[in-house]
Scaffold this active site. Structure first.
Site, mmCIF file in Angstrom:
data_model
loop_
_atom_site.group_PDB
_atom_site.id
_atom_site.type_symbol
_atom_site.label_atom_id
_atom_site.label_comp_id
_atom_site.label_asym_id
_atom_site.label_seq_id
_atom_site.Cartn_x
_atom_site.Cartn_y
_atom_site.Cartn_z
ATOM 1 N N ASN A 52 0.822 -1.216 0.000
ATOM 2 C CA ASN A 52 0.000 0.000 0.000
ATOM 3 C C ASN A 52 0.854 1.264 0.000
ATOM 4 O O ASN A 52 0.345 2.367 0.178
ATOM 5 C CB ASN A 52 -0.897 0.020 1.234
ATOM 6 C CG ASN A 52 -1.823 -1.167 1.283
ATOM 7 O OD1 ASN A 52 -2.383 -1.546 0.273
ATOM 8 N ND2 ASN A 52 -1.983 -1.756 2.452
ATOM 9 N N HIS B 287 -14.085 -1.622 6.569
ATOM 10 C CA HIS B 287 -12.909 -2.235 7.200
ATOM 11 C C HIS B 287 -13.200 -2.708 8.633
ATOM 12 O O HIS B 287 -14.000 -2.103 9.347
ATOM 13 C CB HIS B 287 -11.806 -1.163 7.236
ATOM 14 C CG HIS B 287 -10.450 -1.663 7.635
ATOM 15 N ND1 HIS B 287 -9.960 -1.515 8.913
ATOM 16 C CD2 HIS B 287 -9.485 -2.291 6.919
ATOM 17 C CE1 HIS B 287 -8.740 -2.030 8.961
ATOM 18 N NE2 HIS B 287 -8.424 -2.495 7.775
ATOM 19 N N GLU C 276 -16.023 4.037 3.551
ATOM 20 C CA GLU C 276 -14.645 4.277 3.142
ATOM 21 C C GLU C 276 -14.671 5.203 1.933
ATOM 22 O O GLU C 276 -15.679 5.273 1.230
ATOM 23 C CB GLU C 276 -13.956 2.951 2.789
ATOM 24 C CG GLU C 276 -13.795 2.058 4.004
ATOM 25 C CD GLU C 276 -13.051 0.762 3.736
ATOM 26 O OE1 GLU C 276 -12.236 0.695 2.789
ATOM 27 O OE2 GLU C 276 -13.278 -0.198 4.481
ATOM 28 N N SER D 163 -10.957 -0.695 0.372
ATOM 29 C CA SER D 163 -9.628 -1.300 0.435
ATOM 30 C C SER D 163 -9.504 -2.598 -0.353
ATOM 31 O O SER D 163 -8.410 -2.947 -0.782
ATOM 32 C CB SER D 163 -9.231 -1.538 1.884
ATOM 33 O OG SER D 163 -10.184 -2.349 2.533
ATOM 34 N N ASP E 292 -13.566 6.991 5.939
ATOM 35 C CA ASP E 292 -12.234 6.425 6.162
ATOM 36 C C ASP E 292 -11.552 6.376 4.803
ATOM 37 O O ASP E 292 -11.915 5.561 3.955
ATOM 38 C CB ASP E 292 -12.394 5.023 6.769
ATOM 39 C CG ASP E 292 -11.070 4.271 6.903
ATOM 40 O OD1 ASP E 292 -10.091 4.648 6.228
ATOM 41 O OD2 ASP E 292 -11.028 3.301 7.672
ATOM 42 N N HIS F 65 -7.119 4.537 1.730
ATOM 43 C CA HIS F 65 -6.501 4.242 0.425
ATOM 44 C C HIS F 65 -6.666 5.362 -0.590
ATOM 45 O O HIS F 65 -6.310 5.214 -1.750
ATOM 46 C CB HIS F 65 -7.074 2.948 -0.135
ATOM 47 C CG HIS F 65 -6.739 1.766 0.713
ATOM 48 N ND1 HIS F 65 -5.579 1.050 0.576
ATOM 49 C CD2 HIS F 65 -7.393 1.213 1.768
ATOM 50 C CE1 HIS F 65 -5.536 0.098 1.477
ATOM 51 N NE2 HIS F 65 -6.635 0.163 2.222
ATOM 52 N N LYS G 244 -0.108 4.099 4.645
ATOM 53 C CA LYS G 244 -0.219 3.594 3.276
ATOM 54 C C LYS G 244 0.520 4.544 2.326
ATOM 55 O O LYS G 244 1.729 4.553 2.345
ATOM 56 C CB LYS G 244 -1.683 3.347 2.956
ATOM 57 C CG LYS G 244 -2.093 2.069 3.715
ATOM 58 C CD LYS G 244 -3.526 1.802 3.870
ATOM 59 C CE LYS G 244 -3.685 0.514 4.691
ATOM 60 N NZ LYS G 244 -4.972 0.390 5.324
HETATM 61 C C1 LIG Z 1 -5.378 -0.068 6.595
HETATM 62 C C2 LIG Z 1 -6.708 0.452 6.961
HETATM 63 C C3 LIG Z 1 -6.965 0.932 8.254
HETATM 64 C C4 LIG Z 1 -5.976 0.797 9.367
HETATM 65 O O1 LIG Z 1 -4.924 1.680 9.231
HETATM 66 P P1 LIG Z 1 -3.517 1.344 9.953
HETATM 67 O O2 LIG Z 1 -2.830 2.656 10.004
HETATM 68 O O3 LIG Z 1 -2.842 0.335 9.090
HETATM 69 O O4 LIG Z 1 -3.866 0.813 11.300
HETATM 70 C C5 LIG Z 1 -8.197 1.486 8.495
HETATM 71 N N1 LIG Z 1 -9.139 1.568 7.543
HETATM 72 C C6 LIG Z 1 -8.931 1.100 6.299
HETATM 73 C C7 LIG Z 1 -10.006 1.218 5.280
HETATM 74 C C8 LIG Z 1 -7.717 0.526 5.971
HETATM 75 O O5 LIG Z 1 -7.520 0.029 4.748
#
Ligand SMILES: *Cc1c(COP(=O)(O)O)cnc(C)c1O
Length: 380
Positions: free
Chosen positions: A44, A130, A174, A178, A203, A206, A236
């Site tokens: 990522n 997620h 999101e 993801s 969220d 990505h 990421k």
């Molecule tokens: C990776 C991810 C997280 C968690 O983030 P980290 O910093 O790796 O703990 C949260 N939400 C989504 C959609 C993700 O892909």
């Protein structure tokens, strides 16, 4: 005696994981150099910033100057002055008044959600959200209703039927999904949230660095969607570690006082804070870099005659877990690291290859991957 019942318990559970092809092992990942033998579509780190000389140097300089660890939670003595610059950069990127940085994206989601909603409240969550968002919902003890993926009409009906029975309502989605790489209809969701007095949280783990000119999914539409809670990760495309919420000054102030995973967890190491800040500076100014992962993804979907990629993530659906695992293994033999993603990470019978394109892939890397997948007899 008790140790024996513990081993019986875990061994039985492990056997069932193996039987359903859900057992997982940690793949060995060396330094970037060792893994170069395989062309990796599994990371990522979309912009390659974890390896950027300026980012690495910022981490080294801050570590030399301030040490390897923060020593305490941010509210005690772990709030290094470097955090100010990082949070200002995040707020500027997302056009919010303020930002709060957490230890990770996971910690951010499980802290923010229960701080905002509780037992008498409603959470409407996209069904593909997620794990950290689901866990946040569970910790909040609110009523959680899932809505069909990216289906704002369905969400409208849910809100119509249930919103009034609850005090507050949080809508969670999101930005870039993801495991599917598609983008939420944020403007539509924001309009629904407004008309039902609900709070929209996105969220965008990505999206940042990749879509919306590097500023994330909220900025991928014209005009940008307007929502009060923009969450993301520094782990990421930002290439380092940590999570954040961008929001108004008062929401951030409240979160610093109420999110348990913020209050009771140690601050990030100073080197990480400095590296993230440097990476965000690069994302803020280098539009040409931020375009590349999407360009590579579109090159691939073009060759494979698939629907045009919306982000750096392209899912290649296979279905059965064993077939996805076999395909991933065959690609590894051919020189490509492409992970098979299986239930329960994705819904039943939707095991897939998850292909993540990065700025440092060449056009030839993408051509070669497409050719290898075709040679294995797979079509989208
Ligand atoms: C990776 C991810 C997280 C968690 O983030 P980290 O910093 O790796 O703990 C949260 N939400 C989504 C959609 C993700 O892909």
């Amino acid at each position: 005696m008790s140790a024996q019942s513990l081993s019986r318990f875990v061994e039985a559970r492990l056997a069932s994981l193996h039987k359903s092809l859900r057992h997982r092992e940690l793949p060995k990942t060396g330094s970037g150099r060792e893994t170069r033998k395989l062309v990796s579509f599994a990371s990522n780190d979309y912009l390659g910033l974890s390896q950027h000389p300026d980012v690495v140097q910022a981490s080294i300089d801050a570590t030399r100057l301030h040490g390897a660890g923060a020593g305490a939670s941010r509210l005690i003595s772990g709030n290094h002055i470097l955090y100010d610059e990082l949070e200002q950069r995040l707020a500027a990127l997302k056009e919010t008044e303020d930002a709060v940085v957490f230890g990770s994206g996971y910690l951010c989601n499980i802290g923010v959600i229960p701080a905002l909603v509780g037992r008498s409240d409603l959470i409407c969550l996209d069904e593909l959200s997620h794990s950290s968002l689901l866990t946040g919902g569970q910790l909040a003890r609110s009523r959680v209703l899932e809505f069909r993926h990216n289906d704002s009409e369905y969400l409208g009906k849910l809100l119509g039927a249930h919103r009034k029975k609850h005090r507050h309502c949080l809508i969670v989605t999101e930005g870039v999904f993801s495991m599917d790489g598609d983008i939420a209809p944020l403007a539509e969701l924001a309009a629904l949230a407004d008309s039902h007095d609900a709070w929209l949280m996105c969220d965008d783990a990505h999206g940042v660095g990749v879509v919306g000119g590097g500023r994330g999914a909220v900025f991928a539409s014209e005009p940008a969607a307007s929502l009060p809670l923009q969450m993301g990760t520094l782990s990421k495309a930002v290439g380092t570690y940590g999570g954040y919420l961008c929001a108004s000054r008062s929401v951030c102030d409240y979160i610093r006082n109420r999110a348990r995973s913020f209050i009771y967890s140690t601050g990030l190491p100073p080197g990480t804070v400095a590296a993230a800040s440097k990476a965000l500076e690069i994302i803020g100014r280098d539009r040409a870099l931020c375009i590349l992962p999407l360009e590579r993804a579109r090159q691939f979907t073009d060759i494979m005659e698939m629907p045009e990629a919306q982000s750096a993530i392209v899912p290649f659906l296979i279905g059965p877990s064993d077939a996805a695992l076999e395909m991933s293994a065959a690609l590894e033999t051919a020189g490509f690291l492409v992970p098979a993603i299986r239930p329960p990470t994705v819904p039943l019978a939707t095991a897939r290859l998850r292909i993540a394109f990065r700025a440092d892939h060449s056009e030839a890397d993408v051509d070669n991957l497409a050719e290898a997948i075709r040679a294995l007899g797979a079509s989208a």
